[in-house]
Design an enzyme around this catalytic site. Structure first.
Site, mmCIF file in Angstrom:
data_model
loop_
_atom_site.group_PDB
_atom_site.id
_atom_site.type_symbol
_atom_site.label_atom_id
_atom_site.label_comp_id
_atom_site.label_asym_id
_atom_site.label_seq_id
_atom_site.Cartn_x
_atom_site.Cartn_y
_atom_site.Cartn_z
ATOM 1 N N CYS A 70 8.955 3.270 6.274
ATOM 2 C CA CYS A 70 7.952 2.814 5.309
ATOM 3 C C CYS A 70 7.473 1.453 5.756
ATOM 4 O O CYS A 70 8.083 0.441 5.472
ATOM 5 C CB CYS A 70 8.485 2.762 3.887
ATOM 6 N N GLU A 129 2.963 6.958 7.856
ATOM 7 C CA GLU A 129 3.974 7.018 8.904
ATOM 8 C C GLU A 129 3.285 7.290 10.236
ATOM 9 O O GLU A 129 2.204 7.880 10.261
ATOM 10 C CB GLU A 129 5.007 8.104 8.592
#
Length: 248
Positions: A2, A111
């Site tokens: 993250c 991502e």
């Protein structure tokens, strides 16, 4: 696992999902980056019995955890994430795992998939069912060298499920609504009592789509960042050194 995330739902949706008193309106944020302010949800420890106030409250804190015992954050690496499997034993996060567990409202996260020597391909990862999610977070308040109190937070991560594993081996821990109370209550529930929550979500929970490399640049923050594109579509980006944030 993250390095960037998004919160685009209106304040009213956040109130409903987290069972909060009215939240001050805020603009949608499509590209939240480390060191920026983020919204967290925590137990209202000042609430008195019989009060009409809800049991949870929001805070605006810096994304980048600094332990309460730190003397100078400049001496520490930027801790935007913490591994769920080991946070309860790590000196930096041990206290927060007992007394500083929080929820971080999000609409999804970005991502990056690395394919050999090619440029990393960004993906927008959001709940397949839509709506909000609650990332598991850790909160800390430390005293800055100038005497001011600085509130900070990190996002807990876990192993990626089968859906996201082809993109990255880690992903944020997501806390289900039914477990909000247990996660936030550090008085009654020790870290060992919430370890079962630090697991990957079901395989069909997330939906991932390739998006433009425009997300790499913090200054880009519009809804177009989440539009599906052909993979490896080029766009203006920050220098590649910025990418080290995404592999932590």
């Amino acid at each position: 696992m993250c390095g960037r995330f998004s919160l685009t739902s209106p304040a009213e949706a956040v109130e409903d999902y987290f069972d909060l008193d009215p939240v001050e309106p805020f603009p949608p944020r499509y590209n939240i980056a480390p060191t920026q302010p983020i919204v967290i949800v925590m137990r209202d420890t000042d609430r008195r019995a019989g009060s009409n106030r809800r049991e949870r409250q929001t805070r605006l804190v810096r994304w980048g955890f600094v332990p309460s015992w730190a003397k100078d954050p400049a001496d520490l690496s930027l801790m935007i994430n913490a591994r769920g499997e080991t946070a309860a034993e790590k000196p930096a996060f041990r206290g927060a795992m007992r007394h500083g567990r929080v929820l971080i409202p999000a609409s999804g996260f970005y991502e990056w998939r690395r394919d050999g020597d090619g440029r990393p391909q960004p993906f927008w990862v959001s709940p397949a069912a839509g709506g909000l999610v609650a990332f598991a977070g850790l909160y800390s308040c430390f005293m800055a060298p100038d005497g001011s109190e600085v509130e900070t937070a990190a996002i807990l991560t876990t192993s990626a499920n089968a859906t996201l594993r082809p993109i990255h081996h880690r992903m944020p821990v997501t806390i289900p609504q039914a477990a909000f109370g247990r996660w936030l209550d550090g008085r009654r529930y020790e870290p060992r009592h919430v370890s079962d929550l630090l697991q990957p979500v079901a395989e069909d929970f997330w939906r991932a789509v390739p998006v433009s490399e425009r997300v790499n640049k913090v200054a880009n923050m519009g809804p177009d960042l989440q539009e599906t594109v052909a993979q490896n579509e080029m766009a203006e980006a920050d220098p590649p050194s910025q990418m080290n944030l995404f592999g932590q």
